[in-house]
Design a protein around this motif. Structure first.
Motif, PDB file in Angstrom:
ATOM      1  N   LEU A   1       0.885  -1.174   0.137  1.00 18.80           N
ATOM      2  CA  LEU A   1      -0.189  -0.011   0.008  1.00 18.80           C
ATOM      3  C   LEU A   1       0.864   1.218  -0.041  1.00 18.80           C
ATOM      4  CD1 LEU A   1      -2.779  -1.165   2.709  1.00 18.80           C
ATOM      5  CD2 LEU A   1      -2.858  -1.324   0.126  1.00 18.80           C
ATOM      6  N   PRO A   2       0.389   2.311  -0.614  1.00 25.91           N
ATOM      7  CA  PRO A   2      -0.889   2.504  -1.333  1.00 25.91           C
ATOM      8  C   PRO A   2      -0.945   1.711  -2.445  1.00 25.91           C
ATOM      9  CG  PRO A   2       0.427   4.456  -1.595  1.00 25.91           C
ATOM     10  CD  PRO A   2       1.092   3.611  -0.816  1.00 25.91           C
ATOM     11  N   PHE A   3      -2.191   1.337  -3.059  1.00 24.01           N
ATOM     12  CA  PHE A   3      -2.223   0.404  -4.198  1.00 24.01           C
ATOM     13  C   PHE A   3      -3.360   1.628  -5.064  1.00 24.01           C
ATOM     14  CE2 PHE A   3      -4.768  -2.282  -6.781  1.00 24.01           C
ATOM     15  CZ  PHE A   3      -3.967  -2.883  -7.386  1.00 24.01           C
ATOM     16  N   THR A   4      -2.842   1.700  -6.283  1.00 26.23           N
ATOM     17  CA  THR A   4      -3.869   2.351  -7.333  1.00 26.23           C
ATOM     18  C   THR A   4      -4.002   1.467  -8.561  1.00 26.23           C
ATOM     19  OG1 THR A   4      -4.000   4.270  -6.302  1.00 26.23           O
ATOM     20  CG2 THR A   4      -4.647   4.196  -8.452  1.00 26.23           C
ATOM     21  N   VAL A   5      -5.048   1.253  -9.307  1.00 23.92           N
ATOM     22  CA  VAL A   5      -5.117   0.453 -10.581  1.00 23.92           C
ATOM     23  C   VAL A   5      -6.228   1.204 -11.339  1.00 23.92           C
ATOM     24  CG1 VAL A   5      -6.677  -1.292  -9.894  1.00 23.92           C
ATOM     25  CG2 VAL A   5      -5.346  -1.619 -11.678  1.00 23.92           C
ATOM     26  N   HIS A   6      -5.948   1.475 -12.679  1.00 29.00           N
ATOM     27  CA  HIS A   6      -6.999   1.718 -13.615  1.00 29.00           C
ATOM     28  C   HIS A   6      -7.179   0.656 -14.750  1.00 29.00           C
ATOM     29  CE1 HIS A   6      -6.487   5.846 -12.065  1.00 29.00           C
ATOM     30  NE2 HIS A   6      -4.971   5.726 -12.244  1.00 29.00           N
ATOM     31  N   GLU A   7      -8.559   0.332 -14.905  1.00 31.99           N
ATOM     32  CA  GLU A   7      -8.715  -0.855 -16.013  1.00 31.99           C
ATOM     33  C   GLU A   7     -10.053  -0.843 -16.363  1.00 31.99           C
ATOM     34  OE1 GLU A   7      -9.484  -5.011 -14.283  1.00 31.99           O
ATOM     35  OE2 GLU A   7      -9.440  -4.072 -12.298  1.00 31.99           O
ATOM     36  N   ASP A   8     -10.075  -1.266 -17.580  1.00 31.45           N
ATOM     37  CA  ASP A   8     -11.454  -1.169 -18.316  1.00 31.45           C
ATOM     38  C   ASP A   8     -12.291  -2.364 -17.716  1.00 31.45           C
ATOM     39  OD1 ASP A   8     -13.624  -1.081 -19.969  1.00 31.45           O
ATOM     40  OD2 ASP A   8     -12.475  -1.545 -21.899  1.00 31.45           O
ATOM     41  N   THR A   9     -13.381  -2.216 -17.411  1.00 32.84           N
ATOM     42  CA  THR A   9     -14.372  -3.297 -16.956  1.00 32.84           C
ATOM     43  C   THR A   9     -15.639  -3.461 -17.602  1.00 32.84           C
ATOM     44  OG1 THR A   9     -15.276  -1.767 -14.982  1.00 32.84           O
ATOM     45  CG2 THR A   9     -13.439  -2.918 -14.321  1.00 32.84           C
ATOM     46  N   GLY A  10     -15.452  -2.767 -18.913  1.00 36.23           N
ATOM     47  CA  GLY A  10     -16.829  -2.767 -19.702  1.00 36.23           C
ATOM     48  C   GLY A  10     -17.337  -4.150 -20.105  1.00 36.23           C
ATOM     49  N   ALA A  11     -16.449  -5.156 -20.098  1.00 39.79           N
ATOM     50  CA  ALA A  11     -16.743  -6.521 -20.365  1.00 39.79           C
ATOM     51  C   ALA A  11     -16.771  -7.571 -19.213  1.00 39.79           C
ATOM     52  CB  ALA A  11     -15.956  -7.026 -21.289  1.00 39.79           C
ATOM     53  N   ALA A  12     -16.882  -6.939 -17.998  1.00 36.98           N
ATOM     54  CA  ALA A  12     -17.199  -7.366 -16.775  1.00 36.98           C
ATOM     55  C   ALA A  12     -18.267  -8.211 -16.618  1.00 36.98           C
ATOM     56  CB  ALA A  12     -16.837  -6.626 -15.499  1.00 36.98           C
ATOM     57  N   THR A  13     -18.239  -9.731 -15.899  1.00 36.34           N
ATOM     58  CA  THR A  13     -19.405 -10.436 -16.012  1.00 36.34           C
ATOM     59  C   THR A  13     -19.894 -10.516 -14.409  1.00 36.34           C
ATOM     60  OG1 THR A  13     -18.271 -12.344 -15.811  1.00 36.34           O
ATOM     61  CG2 THR A  13     -18.966 -11.477 -17.863  1.00 36.34           C
ATOM     62  N   LYS A  14     -20.866 -11.207 -14.085  1.00 34.46           N
ATOM     63  CA  LYS A  14     -21.340 -11.494 -12.742  1.00 34.46           C
ATOM     64  C   LYS A  14     -21.412 -12.925 -12.514  1.00 34.46           C
ATOM     65  CE  LYS A  14     -25.486 -10.184  -9.947  1.00 34.46           C
ATOM     66  NZ  LYS A  14     -26.537  -9.456  -9.801  1.00 34.46           N
ATOM     67  N   ALA A  15     -20.945 -13.472 -11.711  1.00 25.73           N
ATOM     68  CA  ALA A  15     -20.905 -14.747 -11.115  1.00 25.73           C
ATOM     69  C   ALA A  15     -22.194 -15.089 -10.354  1.00 25.73           C
ATOM     70  CB  ALA A  15     -19.709 -15.370 -10.501  1.00 25.73           C
ATOM     71  N   PRO A  16     -23.090 -16.281 -10.582  1.00 27.47           N
ATOM     72  CA  PRO A  16     -23.959 -16.488  -9.818  1.00 27.47           C
ATOM     73  C   PRO A  16     -23.907 -16.479  -8.222  1.00 27.47           C
ATOM     74  CG  PRO A  16     -23.802 -18.050 -11.623  1.00 27.47           C
ATOM     75  CD  PRO A  16     -22.519 -17.267 -11.557  1.00 27.47           C
ATOM     76  N   ASP A  17     -22.594 -16.835  -7.819  1.00 21.84           N
ATOM     77  CA  ASP A  17     -22.341 -16.732  -6.579  1.00 21.84           C
ATOM     78  C   ASP A  17     -21.624 -15.347  -5.854  1.00 21.84           C
ATOM     79  OD1 ASP A  17     -19.926 -17.167  -7.611  1.00 21.84           O
ATOM     80  OD2 ASP A  17     -19.287 -18.766  -6.203  1.00 21.84           O
ATOM     81  N   ASP A  18     -21.764 -14.388  -6.762  1.00 24.17           N
ATOM     82  CA  ASP A  18     -21.239 -13.043  -6.142  1.00 24.17           C
ATOM     83  C   ASP A  18     -22.214 -12.605  -5.070  1.00 24.17           C
ATOM     84  OD1 ASP A  18     -19.185 -12.825  -7.903  1.00 24.17           O
ATOM     85  OD2 ASP A  18     -20.202 -11.286  -9.339  1.00 24.17           O
ATOM     86  N   PRO A  19     -21.580 -12.381  -3.931  1.00 25.75           N
ATOM     87  CA  PRO A  19     -22.422 -11.613  -2.675  1.00 25.75           C
ATOM     88  C   PRO A  19     -23.260 -10.477  -3.267  1.00 25.75           C
ATOM     89  CG  PRO A  19     -19.985 -11.870  -2.279  1.00 25.75           C
ATOM     90  CD  PRO A  19     -20.164 -11.772  -3.666  1.00 25.75           C
ATOM     91  N   ILE A  20     -24.776 -10.518  -2.632  1.00 22.75           N
ATOM     92  CA  ILE A  20     -25.555  -9.624  -2.727  1.00 22.75           C
ATOM     93  C   ILE A  20     -25.963  -8.828  -1.594  1.00 22.75           C
ATOM     94  CG2 ILE A  20     -26.456 -10.852  -4.621  1.00 22.75           C
ATOM     95  CD1 ILE A  20     -28.709 -11.836  -2.659  1.00 22.75           C
TER      96      ILE A  20
END
Length: 497
Positions: A49-68
């Motif tokens: 730390l510190p940690f910083t990242v820039h990324e393109d998440t336009g194609a990100a998907t959602k897993a069935p077990d992602d917390p809600i």
């Protein structure tokens, strides 16, 4: 054979070229690949730390077990980061700088059995979560797009220093009034042994501390919370076990916390978050304005026959409910209460009515209002009309008026009613002196008309009116209606032949 080999070679070359062209031919749509950290099992491991990242998440998907648990049903696509804390302390994660709305949540545990970290959930344009980390624990950061899978994401994680006045011993002194602060309870904690407050539902919520001491003079002080759900509590005492609550108030309270500050006594002031709500709010400490009560008297010009109503109020809600004493100026008193107080004066005069008011925190004020009691009272003691008459007769009608208080200018209005309404037939104005006994007679003369004879009878009404601005204290005896007078046709004269 040679031809056959060449043919097979040509076919192989064409296949390779076709595959290559398929990747560069314009107009051919290519599906974007999901980010490398699209799934929980491939979360980016943060090592320092510190940690910083820039990324393109336009194609990100959602897993069935992602917390809600953190508004997860609104999540459209998710990327993951993980960090194992190297020491106890506060961590802050944010998506500030992203070009889309995000959901940011922190979890611990194993896939399929992830648990949300308390209060580590935020969503919006710039999501921010601050939480207390434990050394050796791995935290998983779930970053999702809201309504759209994602976009240009900026994610930052870093340590953050706790509030400097997080503990009782580190209370920030309020050296001068007014004193105003905007504390950030997301970097605060709950200290072991903190006293309870009657205005706090969750005693485990984080808090920060302030202190106040007056050395020159006693004064009333107001502690106020404005904004999000929080509470302020005022204590006396020199250590956590010795603290005794003096006053408290919540941000949704009708009134702030008020307390009388005595010279040389220290006051500890705790600002506590409520229901884990750490939004922006303001804490202020200021000297309470002087007590300035209002006195209301009804009616404003009372008589000895009135039950006069007295009420005390204040424009400032922190002054209520008022206590104290009413002095009605005639030797009688009554306590001030929430209800209106009633008093009747025995004689006319000007009475200095004094309100000695006291606020709940001990401030006092005295207000004096003169109340003038004036009683005007005249009445009809006798109303005389003829019992019978003939058409054309003129007969006397008299109205006797009594008056025992002040010399009055009195008008008597005489009306008759022969059909369905009253019509005025006479008006007389005289001076009526004040007399313990006796009366003043208002004389009238009335000539009976053919309409009276046609009706056969006529009733009379007498009304007493005082000259403006005087009004009669007991108007019930200012009107009299007579028995009907029998009216006959004119007498027939017999002429001798």
């Amino acid at each position: 054979m040679l031809f056959s080999l060449r043919s097979r070679g040509r076919i192989a070359v064409v296949s390779v070229l076709t595959a290559a062209l398929a990747t560069v031919v314009p107009g051919v749509a290519q599906a974007a690949a999901p980010p490398a950290n699209d799934d929980f099992d491939s979360s980016v491991a943060i090592t320092s730390l510190p940690f910083t990242v820039h990324e393109d998440t336009g194609a990100a998907t959602k897993a069935p077990d992602d917390p809600i648990w953190c508004q997860g049903y609104a999540a459209a696509g998710t990327v993951w980061f993980q960090y194992t804390a190297t020491q106890d302390g506060l961590l802050r994660a944010t998506t500030a700088g992203s070009d889309h709305r995000t959901l940011l949540a922190v979890n611990t545990g194993l896939r399929g059995r992830l648990q949300g970290v308390a209060d580590a959930c935020d969503y919006g344009t710039d999501s921010v979560v601050t939480f207390r980390a434990t050394a050796g624990t791995t935290y998983f950061f779930q970053v999702s797009g809201i309504e759209a899978p994602g976009g240009a994401l900026s994610f930052t994680l870093d340590t953050i220093a706790p509030a400097v006045n997080d503990g009782f011993a580190d209370a920030e002194p309020a050296t001068a009034l007014p004193f105003t602060r905007r504390p950030d309870l997301s970097v605060a904690s709950t200290e072991t042994g903190e006293p309870e407050s009657s205005c706090v539902d969750d005693e485990g919520a984080p808090s920060v501390w302030y202190s106040y001491r007056t050395s020159d003079a006693a004064r009333s002080v107001t502690a106020r919370i404005e904004g999000t759900d929080a509470a302020v509590t005022v204590y006396t005492g020199n250590s956590l076990p010795e603290l005794t609550q003096v006053a408290c108030a919540g941000s949704n309270s009708f009134r702030p916390a008020m307390f009388p500050a005595s010279p040389g006594i220290g006051y500890a002031i705790r600002v506590t978050g409520a229901h884990h709500s750490y939004g922006p709010f303001q804490f202020s400490l200021e000297e309470t304005p002087p007590l300035a009560p209002d006195v209301s008297v009804y009616p404003s010009s009372p008589t000895v026959f009135d039950n006069v109503s007295f009420s005390a109020s204040s424009w400032n809600s922190i002054d209520l409910p008022l206590g104290g004493t009413w002095d009605f100026g005639d030797g009688t008193t009554a306590p001030v209460g929430a209800e209106t107080v009633h008093h009747r004066y025995a004689a006319d005069g000007v009475y200095p009515v004094t309100l000695h008011a006291t606020s709940p925190d001990g401030r006092t004020a005295t207000v004096t209002e003169p109340v003038t009691v004036t009683t005007h009272d005249v009445g009809i003691s006798k109303f005389t009309v003829p019992s019978s008459a003939r058409q054309g007769d003129s007969k006397p009608i008299s109205v006797d008026v009594t008056n025992t208080r002040y010399t009055e200018t009195v008008t008597v209005v005489l009306s008759k009613r022969s059909t369905a309404y009253w019509s005025e037939v006479g008006r007389l104005t005289l001076q009526v002196p004040a007399r313990a006994t006796g009366k003043v007679r208002f004389p009238f003369s009335y000539t009976f008309s053919p309409d009276d004879a046609l009706s056969g009878k006529v009733a009379f009404r007498a009304e007493v009116q005082l000259q403006y601005p005087s009004t009669d204290a007991r108007p019930g005896d200012n009107e009299a209606i007579s028995l009907a007078t029998t009216v006959k046709p004119p007498a027939t004269r017999i002429v001798a032949v």
